[in-house]
Scaffold this motif. Structure first.
Motif, PDB file in Angstrom:
ATOM      1  N   UNK A 334       1.133  -0.924   0.426  1.00  0.00           N
ATOM      2  CA  UNK A 334       0.072  -0.038   0.340  1.00  0.00           C
ATOM      3  C   UNK A 334       1.044   1.413   0.221  1.00  0.00           C
ATOM      4  N   UNK A 335       0.049   2.175  -0.767  1.00  0.00           N
ATOM      5  CA  UNK A 335       0.731   3.967  -0.263  1.00  0.00           C
ATOM      6  C   UNK A 335      -0.297   4.929   0.452  1.00  0.00           C
ATOM      7  N   UNK A 336       0.192   5.578   2.049  1.00  0.00           N
ATOM      8  CA  UNK A 336      -0.470   6.158   2.480  1.00  0.00           C
ATOM      9  C   UNK A 336      -0.365   7.521   2.375  1.00  0.00           C
ATOM     10  N   UNK A 337      -1.095   8.828   1.669  1.00  0.00           N
ATOM     11  CA  UNK A 337      -0.636  10.281   2.249  1.00  0.00           C
ATOM     12  C   UNK A 337      -1.158  10.374   3.090  1.00  0.00           C
ATOM     13  N   UNK A 338      -0.831  11.071   3.510  1.00  0.00           N
ATOM     14  CA  UNK A 338      -1.233  12.010   5.282  1.00  0.00           C
ATOM     15  C   UNK A 338      -1.350  12.912   5.029  1.00  0.00           C
ATOM     16  N   UNK A 339      -1.743  14.501   5.153  1.00  0.00           N
ATOM     17  CA  UNK A 339      -1.146  15.830   5.087  1.00  0.00           C
ATOM     18  C   UNK A 339      -0.621  15.942   6.880  1.00  0.00           C
ATOM     19  N   UNK A 340      -0.181  17.481   6.663  1.00  0.00           N
ATOM     20  CA  UNK A 340      -0.335  17.318   7.818  1.00  0.00           C
ATOM     21  C   UNK A 340      -1.349  18.900   8.673  1.00  0.00           C
ATOM     22  N   UNK A 341      -1.937  19.246   9.477  1.00  0.00           N
ATOM     23  CA  UNK A 341      -2.581  20.168  10.003  1.00  0.00           C
ATOM     24  C   UNK A 341      -2.583  21.420   9.216  1.00  0.00           C
ATOM     25  N   UNK A 342      -3.229  21.901   8.510  1.00  0.00           N
ATOM     26  CA  UNK A 342      -3.224  23.625   8.344  1.00  0.00           C
ATOM     27  C   UNK A 342      -3.469  24.771   9.219  1.00  0.00           C
ATOM     28  N   UNK A 343      -2.837  25.627   9.975  1.00  0.00           N
ATOM     29  CA  UNK A 343      -3.350  26.722  10.875  1.00  0.00           C
ATOM     30  C   UNK A 343      -2.498  27.931  10.200  1.00  0.00           C
ATOM     31  N   UNK A 584      -6.365   7.626  10.912  1.00  0.00           N
ATOM     32  CA  UNK A 584      -6.821   7.236   9.411  1.00  0.00           C
ATOM     33  C   UNK A 584      -7.328   6.400   9.131  1.00  0.00           C
ATOM     34  N   UNK A 585      -8.354   5.888   9.020  1.00  0.00           N
ATOM     35  CA  UNK A 585      -9.097   4.450   8.649  1.00  0.00           C
ATOM     36  C   UNK A 585      -8.904   3.935   7.176  1.00  0.00           C
ATOM     37  N   UNK A 586      -8.176   3.210   6.726  1.00  0.00           N
ATOM     38  CA  UNK A 586      -7.853   2.495   6.345  1.00  0.00           C
ATOM     39  C   UNK A 586      -8.818   1.647   5.207  1.00  0.00           C
ATOM     40  N   UNK A 587      -9.872   1.352   5.138  1.00  0.00           N
ATOM     41  CA  UNK A 587     -10.514   0.072   5.292  1.00  0.00           C
ATOM     42  C   UNK A 587     -10.771   0.873   3.668  1.00  0.00           C
ATOM     43  N   UNK A 588     -10.634   2.089   3.632  1.00  0.00           N
ATOM     44  CA  UNK A 588     -11.070   1.878   1.762  1.00  0.00           C
ATOM     45  C   UNK A 588     -10.170   2.374   0.923  1.00  0.00           C
ATOM     46  N   UNK A 589     -10.007   2.226  -0.114  1.00  0.00           N
ATOM     47  CA  UNK A 589      -8.553   2.580  -1.077  1.00  0.00           C
ATOM     48  C   UNK A 589      -8.750   2.131  -2.243  1.00  0.00           C
ATOM     49  N   UNK A 590      -8.006   2.722  -2.931  1.00  0.00           N
ATOM     50  CA  UNK A 590      -7.623   2.562  -4.807  1.00  0.00           C
ATOM     51  C   UNK A 590      -6.994   1.315  -4.241  1.00  0.00           C
TER      52      UNK A 590
END
Length: 709
Positions: A334-343, A584-590
């Motif tokens: 798998x490949x996971x992308x997660x953005x840091x918070x925007x402030x 982050x829930x990973x139950x959905x993926x492409x």
């Protein structure tokens, strides 16, 4: 004037002319070596054209075969007729096919070697050789075995192709037994991860290579692997291939076409794009289906500057997280992308101590130096009054502008501007000396965030020594690399930034300096998300292993392998010294093909880092042997080229009627890089030679005067 003295001066001038003093006095002047014209398309030029002859490799600045039938004769040049590149981008994965056509215009049987760059994160997994109607698919083999198979096929007169990795971003393709007036096509396939930052995707295709500089006295424990491709060797070997001073007759003979590249890109990012652009190369684009685009070059691309395509996500569809997966017989990838918070960053900027390091070595001469100086000036102007700064410049040695960091006052910025203006490119690339001044010097104020911004083309061959120093001396500093010029050493830049918990920024033209540097400064002023950790409910093998610091707009990209599908993860870290977490829930993926290959490439890259850092440690031989075996196993399983494996394709039918002669293929010099008698990455040998001749002349004159008296 005494007649003996006069004759001595005349003789010295004559000797100086023979030794080439005139060009030494004005190194900016180079011999005009008639530019090539080239109509590049997927259709090859007729191989029946009259072969072009040149007196030296250095007279030609393009990818070409070179054949010397006799040591005293000129070289016969056969153009690399075309390079056709087709890239398909799906999600965050780019799949590329690079087809190179090799033609032998002579009446001799020929062996050829072509050295070419690929992206530093490319996973090369396929090679196909086309000979007329025949198609030969390559197999992945251990490196030494593949080399032996290729050599046996070459001696037996069989057509063969061998693809090897010289460096993570530098590959060598050997082609054996090309018949007289015969054409062979070799197709290489690879995939890479597309860079994503600030809602922008960046896809880069390198076309040429900046020559690598090695210190005159490298440490014996560096274990730098030298090869016969002309890279990472000491200066004397370079001087033979960079000699551009040719007789007028030789200049007139250069009429061969110039090597260019045709490029087609298909885009399917999975969401709407607002803008598609290329800073340097004109492109045409069309949307042939919803959120699917086609991009082509408006005209053929000369292979002397990296192609960079930028994709801007539409504001309404910019992703904040993504999960792609692939299931194989071995397990779940798998490949996971997660953005840091925007402030809101207005009240969150931290005072900084910024150390700017600028490369002023010979390889930066020309456009690269102008880009670097402009980038450095923009960086100084962007500093706030709470920041402090210093400048380190290096060539054959390294010096600091000030003994201690200066506060970013108006007067100090003006002084820095005058310092920057007088910087000139010359000499060697002693990068270790610069890193010692930038990293080994203790911070002047521990309350400030210490950032080192390294502006260079990275044209060095002693990367392992530099990585080892960065690893041991980084401490609380953060290292950001800025690649300058047409073809920077992206492998060194990326790895150095990764080790320094910073990022790599590529500036490819004067027109993009301000935009790229402003993006970097905006990021550096944003709060850092530090000490990142990933928590998973079950065991998984994830890469990168050492997670970097993140700035606003930078995603965290993780490749993983697991026996079972992952269902969730939790990222934690420190945001402005406060605890931060993101589930982050990973139950959905492409579904996404190629993730297994991507994971294998990133795992091998981490293993190479472990080995490189261990090479300089006592008793590392057994560790390296174990790592090599693990790299070999992973590369064989995933069918990719690595430091331990190669792709080899062999035709079963012998065709050569006589012993084939050896030849080379050289890349076009990067755009803006000056040429001359000696390599631009070398030490200031021209100046030293001139001084030596002048001193010799002076001594001779004194001796003659004394005799006269």
């Amino acid at each position: 004037m005494n007649k003996h003295l006069l004759w001595a001066i005349v003789a010295i001038c004559a000797i100086g002319g023979t030794l080439g003093i005139a060009p030494l006095l004005n190194s900016s002047q180079t011999t005009d070596t008639s530019s090539f014209t080239f109509d590049m398309s997927y259709q090859s030029v007729s191989s029946k054209q009259t072969p072009t002859r040149v007196a030296s490799y250095g007279q030609v600045e393009q990818g070409s075969f070179f054949l010397q039938e006799d040591p005293s004769a000129d070289f016969v040049m056969s153009p690399l007729l075309d390079t056709a590149v087709d890239i398909k981008v799906t999600g965050l994965i780019a799949r590329a096919k690079v087809t190179q056509t090799f033609t032998n215009p002579t009446d001799q049987w020929l062996n050829g070697t072509y050295v070419f760059p690929l992206p530093e994160n490319a996973a090369v997994d396929q090679l196909t050789m086309h000979i007329g109607e025949r198609v030969i698919k390559a197999t992945i083999e251990p490196k030494q075995k593949a080399k032996k198979m290729f050599q046996q096929a070459k001696l037996a007169g069989k057509k063969a192709s061998l693809l090897q990795q010289s460096r993570p971003n530098l590959f060598t393709n050997e082609v054996a037994n090309i018949g007289p007036n015969e054409t062979i096509k070799v197709t290489i396939e690879y995939q890479q991860l597309v860079h994503f930052e600030q809602d922008k995707f960046t896809l880069r295709f390198p076309t040429t290579i900046t020559e690598r500089y090695l210190p005159l006295k490298p440490l014996p424990e560096q274990h730098i692997e030298l090869n016969d491709s002309g890279w990472a060797v000491s200066q004397p070997s370079y001087s033979q291939t960079n000699n551009n001073q040719q007789p007028e007759s030789a200049k007139e003979e250069i009429t061969a076409p110039k090597h260019k590249v045709a490029l087609n890109i298909s885009l399917n990012p999975g969401f709407k794009l607002q803008q598609i652009s290329s800073d340097v190369h004109p492109i045409t684009q069309s949307e042939h289906a919803k959120n699917q685009y086609l991009v082509r070059l408006t005209e053929s691309m000369i292979a002397n500057q990296d192609f960079v395509l930028t994709l801007q996500a539409a504001p309404s569809s910019a992703p904040s997280a993504a999960h792609f997966s692939e299931v194989t017989e071995h397990g779940h990838y798998g490949l996971i992308m997660l953005m840091p918070p925007t402030q809101d960053m207005a009240n969150n900027t931290l005072p900084r101590e910024v150390i700017f390091v600028i490369d002023t070595s010979g390889s930066m001469a020309g456009g690269s130096m102008e880009q670097a100086k402009q980038a450095l000036q923009l960086a100084i102007n962007d500093l706030s009054e709470n920041d402090s700064f210093n400048i380190v410049q290096f060539d054959s040695s390294a010096t600091k502008m000030s003994l201690m960091p200066l506060m970013a006052t108006v007067n100090n910025k003006q002084m820095a501007a005058r310092y920057i203006e007088q910087l000139e490119a010359d000499g060697g690339t002693e990068m270790l000396a610069a890193l010692k001044l930038a990293l080994a010097t203790p911070s002047a104020d521990l309350s400030k965030l210490r950032q080192v911004i390294f502006i260079t083309d990275g044209a060095v061959g002693n990367e392992l020594q530099l990585f080892d120093f960065i690893d041991k001396n980084l401490k609380q500093s953060r290292l950001f690399t800025v690649g300058i010029g047409a073809a920077p050493n992206s492998y060194f830049m990326t790895e150095a930034a990764l080790m320094g918990k910073g990022t790599y920024t590529y500036v490819n033209s004067l027109q993009t300096v301000q935009n790229k540097m402003q993006q970097l400064f905006s990021k550096l002023n944003s709060p850092v998300l530090a000490n990142l950790k990933i928590n998973l409910p079950q065991s998984a093998d994830i890469y990168p292993r050492n997670l970097p610091d993140l700035y606003q707009g930078e995603p965290l990209l993780i490749s993983y392998f697991s026996d079972e599908p992952l269902t969730e993860l939790q990222a934690t870290g420190e945001l402005n010294t406060h605890f931060w977490q993101q589930p982050l829930k990973l139950t959905s993926s492409a579904a996404q093909s190629g993730l297994a290959t991507l994971w294998a490439r990133r795992k091998i890259a981490q293993l190479e880092r472990d080995k490189n850092l261990g090479r300089l440690a006592e008793g590392a031989e057994q560790l390296n042997e174990n790592i090599d075996q693990l790299i070999l196993s992973i590369a064989i399983q995933h069918h990719i080229v690595s430091s331990m494996t190669s792709l080899v394709a062999i035709d079963v039918t012998p065709t050569a009627k006589q012993k084939s002669l050896e030849s080379k293929v050289h890349n076009l010099r990067p755009k803006g890089q000056l040429s001359g008698n000696l390599p631009q990455t070398a030490t200031p040998a021209k100046l030293q030679m001139l001084f030596a001749i002048l001193l010799l002349s002076f001594a001779l004159c004194i001796k003659l005067l004394r005799k006269q008296r």
